[in-house]
Design an enzyme around this catalytic site. Structure first.
Site, PDB file in Angstrom:
ATOM      1  N   LEU A  63      20.698  -1.574  48.323  1.00  0.00           N
ATOM      2  CA  LEU A  63      19.706  -1.277  49.451  1.00  0.00           C
ATOM      3  C   LEU A  63      20.109  -1.165  50.738  1.00  0.00           C
ATOM      4  CD1 LEU A  63      18.119  -2.211  46.850  1.00  0.00           C
ATOM      5  CD2 LEU A  63      17.030  -3.973  48.050  1.00  0.00           C
TER       6      LEU A  63
ATOM      7  N   LYS B 133      35.685  -0.294  50.608  1.00  0.00           N
ATOM      8  CA  LYS B 133      34.154   0.090  50.046  1.00  0.00           C
ATOM      9  C   LYS B 133      33.488   0.679  51.420  1.00  0.00           C
ATOM     10  CE  LYS B 133      33.453  -3.377  46.995  1.00  0.00           C
ATOM     11  NZ  LYS B 133      32.520  -4.985  46.634  1.00  0.00           N
TER      12      LYS B 133
ATOM     13  N   ASP C 250      32.757 -11.552  56.168  1.00  0.00           N
ATOM     14  CA  ASP C 250      32.749 -12.336  55.025  1.00  0.00           C
ATOM     15  C   ASP C 250      31.521 -13.275  55.294  1.00  0.00           C
ATOM     16  OD1 ASP C 250      32.594 -13.754  52.658  1.00  0.00           O
ATOM     17  OD2 ASP C 250      34.688 -13.713  52.299  1.00  0.00           O
TER      18      ASP C 250
ATOM     19  N   SER D 179      12.847 -12.453  49.460  1.00  0.00           N
ATOM     20  CA  SER D 179      12.396 -11.713  48.271  1.00  0.00           C
ATOM     21  C   SER D 179      11.143 -12.227  47.788  1.00  0.00           C
ATOM     22  CB  SER D 179      13.409 -12.245  47.110  1.00  0.00           C
ATOM     23  OG  SER D 179      12.791 -12.193  45.931  1.00  0.00           O
TER      24      SER D 179
ATOM     25  N   TYR E 185      18.626 -18.645  43.161  1.00  0.00           N
ATOM     26  CA  TYR E 185      18.834 -17.611  44.147  1.00  0.00           C
ATOM     27  C   TYR E 185      17.505 -17.577  45.041  1.00  0.00           C
ATOM     28  CZ  TYR E 185      17.846 -12.624  45.225  1.00  0.00           C
ATOM     29  OH  TYR E 185      17.628 -11.493  45.859  1.00  0.00           O
TER      30      TYR E 185
ATOM     31  N   LYS F 225      16.043 -17.511  48.973  1.00  0.00           N
ATOM     32  CA  LYS F 225      15.351 -16.623  49.510  1.00  0.00           C
ATOM     33  C   LYS F 225      13.969 -17.155  50.560  1.00  0.00           C
ATOM     34  CE  LYS F 225      17.837 -13.427  49.323  1.00  0.00           C
ATOM     35  NZ  LYS F 225      18.265 -12.649  50.142  1.00  0.00           N
TER      36      LYS F 225
ATOM     37  N   SER G 141      20.084  -2.439  41.500  1.00  0.00           N
ATOM     38  CA  SER G 141      21.193  -2.592  42.154  1.00  0.00           C
ATOM     39  C   SER G 141      22.254  -3.329  41.630  1.00  0.00           C
ATOM     40  CB  SER G 141      20.825  -3.180  43.856  1.00  0.00           C
ATOM     41  OG  SER G 141      20.805  -4.482  43.538  1.00  0.00           O
TER      42      SER G 141
HETATM   43  N1  LIG Z   1      17.728  -5.607  44.324  1.00  0.00           N
HETATM   44  C1  LIG Z   1      16.778  -6.268  44.042  1.00  0.00           C
HETATM   45  O1  LIG Z   1      15.901  -6.115  43.269  1.00  0.00           O
HETATM   46  C2  LIG Z   1      16.339  -7.330  45.276  1.00  0.00           C
HETATM   47  C3  LIG Z   1      14.943  -7.859  45.534  1.00  0.00           C
HETATM   48  C4  LIG Z   1      14.728  -8.768  46.433  1.00  0.00           C
HETATM   49  C5  LIG Z   1      15.547  -8.955  47.354  1.00  0.00           C
HETATM   50  N2  LIG Z   1      16.701  -8.360  47.271  1.00  0.00           N
HETATM   51  C6  LIG Z   1      17.792  -8.687  48.581  1.00  0.00           C
HETATM   52  O2  LIG Z   1      18.281  -7.353  49.143  1.00  0.00           O
HETATM   53  C7  LIG Z   1      19.587  -7.493  49.672  1.00  0.00           C
HETATM   54  C8  LIG Z   1      20.482  -6.494  49.108  1.00  0.00           C
HETATM   55  O3  LIG Z   1      20.567  -6.689  47.880  1.00  0.00           O
HETATM   56  P1  LIG Z   1      21.147  -5.537  46.782  1.00  0.00           P
HETATM   57  O4  LIG Z   1      19.986  -5.477  45.885  1.00  0.00           O
HETATM   58  O5  LIG Z   1      21.295  -4.245  47.773  1.00  0.00           O
HETATM   59  O6  LIG Z   1      22.438  -6.083  46.154  1.00  0.00           O
HETATM   60  P2  LIG Z   1      23.999  -5.477  46.009  1.00  0.00           P
HETATM   61  O7  LIG Z   1      23.969  -3.894  45.956  1.00  0.00           O
HETATM   62  O8  LIG Z   1      24.663  -6.231  45.288  1.00  0.00           O
HETATM   63  O9  LIG Z   1      24.285  -5.621  47.643  1.00  0.00           O
HETATM   64  C9  LIG Z   1      24.752  -6.748  48.365  1.00  0.00           C
HETATM   65  C10 LIG Z   1      25.370  -6.477  49.640  1.00  0.00           C
HETATM   66  O10 LIG Z   1      25.843  -7.764  50.062  1.00  0.00           O
HETATM   67  C11 LIG Z   1      27.119  -7.847  50.539  1.00  0.00           C
HETATM   68  N3  LIG Z   1      27.621  -9.046  50.050  1.00  0.00           N
HETATM   69  C12 LIG Z   1      27.661  -9.892  49.106  1.00  0.00           C
HETATM   70  N4  LIG Z   1      28.267 -10.963  49.550  1.00  0.00           N
HETATM   71  C13 LIG Z   1      28.736 -11.193  50.729  1.00  0.00           C
HETATM   72  C14 LIG Z   1      29.400 -11.972  51.591  1.00  0.00           C
HETATM   73  N5  LIG Z   1      30.110 -12.997  50.930  1.00  0.00           N
HETATM   74  N6  LIG Z   1      29.795 -11.542  52.840  1.00  0.00           N
HETATM   75  C15 LIG Z   1      29.347 -10.151  53.142  1.00  0.00           C
HETATM   76  N7  LIG Z   1      28.512  -9.273  52.448  1.00  0.00           N
HETATM   77  C16 LIG Z   1      28.360  -9.696  51.286  1.00  0.00           C
HETATM   78  C17 LIG Z   1      27.679  -7.035  49.330  1.00  0.00           C
HETATM   79  O11 LIG Z   1      29.204  -6.421  49.409  1.00  0.00           O
HETATM   80  P3  LIG Z   1      30.220  -6.428  48.253  1.00  0.00           P
HETATM   81  O12 LIG Z   1      30.045  -5.123  47.660  1.00  0.00           O
HETATM   82  O13 LIG Z   1      31.501  -6.608  49.057  1.00  0.00           O
HETATM   83  O14 LIG Z   1      29.883  -7.495  47.445  1.00  0.00           O
HETATM   84  C18 LIG Z   1      26.872  -5.652  49.260  1.00  0.00           C
HETATM   85  O15 LIG Z   1      27.038  -4.914  50.421  1.00  0.00           O
HETATM   86  C19 LIG Z   1      20.080  -9.152  49.182  1.00  0.00           C
HETATM   87  O16 LIG Z   1      19.846  -9.874  50.384  1.00  0.00           O
HETATM   88  C20 LIG Z   1      18.960  -9.328  48.087  1.00  0.00           C
HETATM   89  O17 LIG Z   1      18.850 -10.717  48.159  1.00  0.00           O
HETATM   90  C21 LIG Z   1      16.994  -7.432  46.374  1.00  0.00           C
END
Ligand SMILES: NC(=O)c1ccc[n+]([C@@H]2O[C@H](COP(=O)([O-])OP(=O)(O)OC[C@H]3O[C@@H](n4cnc5c(N)ncnc54)[C@H](OP(=O)(O)O)[C@@H]3O)[C@@H](O)[C@H]2O)c1
Length: 326
Positions: free
Chosen positions: A39, A64, A87, A168, A201, A205, A236
């Site tokens: 996202l 990346k 990080d 979330s 998780y 949130k 994602s």
């Molecule tokens: N997808 C859904 O259905 C959904 C629903 C509700 C809320 N969300 C929220 O949306 C946000 C984005 O999630 P996403 O779905 O896009 O997931 P994603 O594709 O896994 O992206 C997560 C991002 O966070 C980074 N990250 C993870 N651990 C980290 C750390 N220790 N330090 C710094 N960066 C870190 C990841 O980097 P790396 O590539 O290095 O791991 C990646 O860039 C999150 O906060 C998630 O909780 C998502």
């Protein structure tokens, strides 16, 4: 909405929209954490198309960032895209990042999106459960490190800066039994409290929602408008630790694309000047969970703030902490 049927209904019927095409971000500096995938990457691509002066994207791994760069710049040659390492698991990394942010000439928009969904109990280097460390403690510390830059920019620009924290809808769906513990955050370090499936998780949130509300209550909305957003259930890499077939069925039946989730993030960050301290879902301000709004929720919100500040002062003494008027 919060209930399961409401969730299904919204996923099926609501179609997130991008920002208005004529929305100009000219001259603005925008920061997005965790934007090399999912996202955050989609939000970065969309924001880039509105031609800000500078887009700062945080990554853990510079390789990346390089891979994402061409996608973010797209057809928008001329905008400056920088990749900064941070990080969320490391206090030193967040502190160094915070110092770099403070040295910026300006910071108009900050989207704190980085997060994990860890389905097994694991601990961080600091000894906290990993979802708590990254989603709550890391996000909260980053918000404190960048706040002065947002406030400074508001004074220069004569209009509020913006801060959005990604939460979330799952914050509605948890028992949150740890809430009665003497120290909630430390209780969450105990493996026996980890719970089933996505409980932990989602609890982190909820902590994002509580933190956003308490932080907003301490910051003047004429300086920084602070809100929190549910981006919807989206495809994602977030779901990679889920091993059950059920998630695949849910994704197939209900999920939005990462691009649609990205639209919800950009909307919360750029639109809704009336959203200070508020929660957005389906691109509008809606009430958070009943627990958040309850008397108990209000007390727990203050307790989480105090516990988090105490923990950060102890574990991240090199960080700088803004002072807030009581
Ligand atoms: N997808 C859904 O259905 C959904 C629903 C509700 C809320 N969300 C929220 O949306 C946000 C984005 O999630 P996403 O779905 O896009 O997931 P994603 O594709 O896994 O992206 C997560 C991002 O966070 C980074 N990250 C993870 N651990 C980290 C750390 N220790 N330090 C710094 N960066 C870190 C990841 O980097 P790396 O590539 O290095 O791991 C990646 O860039 C999150 O906060 C998630 O909780 C998502």
């Amino acid at each position: 909405m919060g209930g399961f049927l409401g969730f299904v209904w919204n996923q099926w019927t609501y179609k997130p929209k991008p920002l208005d095409q004529d929305k100009s971000l000219a001259g603005k500096t925008i920061l997005i954490t965790g934007a090399n995938s999912g996202l955050g990457l989609e939000a970065a691509k969309e924001l880039a198309s509105h031609k800000p002066a500078k887009l700062i994207v945080t990554v853990r791994d510079p390789a990346k960032g390089e891979a994402a760069k061409a996608q973010i710049i797209g057809n928008n040659a001329g905008i400056e895209v920088e990749f900064w390492e941070v990080d969320y698991e490391s206090y030193d990394s967040i502190t160094a990042f915070g110092k770099k942010v403070l040295a910026l000439d300006r910071l108009d928009y900050a989207l704190l999106n980085a997060g994990i969904k860890q389905m097994q109990y694991t601990t961080s280097k600091a000894g906290h459960e990993s979802n708590v460390q990254i989603n709550h403690i890391g996000t909260s510390l980053v918000s404190l490190q960048i706040l002065p830059a947002l406030q400074k920019t508001a004074r220069i620009a004569g209009q509020p800066s913006r801060l959005t924290i990604v939460s979330s809808e799952g914050h509605f769906w948890i028992p949150f039994k740890e809430r009665t513990a003497e120290n909630i955050l430390l209780r969450m370090d105990d493996k026996e409290t980890f719970g089933q499936q996505m409980n932990r998780y989602y609890t982190t949130k909820l902590l994002n929602v509580l933190w956003t509300r308490e932080l907003a209550s301490k910051v003047n909305q004429n300086e920084v408008i602070i809100n929190t957003v549910n981006p919807g259930f989206c495809y994602s890499g977030l779901h990679r630790h889920e091993k059950t077939g059920i998630i695949k069925i849910f994704l197939w039946a209900l999920a939005w694309t990462s691009q649609q989730g990205g639209h919800c993030l950009t909307d919360a960050l750029v639109n809704h000047p009336d959203s200070h301290g508020k929660y957005l879902s389906e691109q509008k301000v809606v009430p958070p969970s009943k627990f958040v709004l309850s008397e108990e929720g209000r007390k727990v919100q203050t307790k989480i703030w105090n516990e988090t500040m105490e923990l950060l002062r102890k574990e991240a003494p090199g960080a700088s902490f803004p002072t807030f008027e009581e």
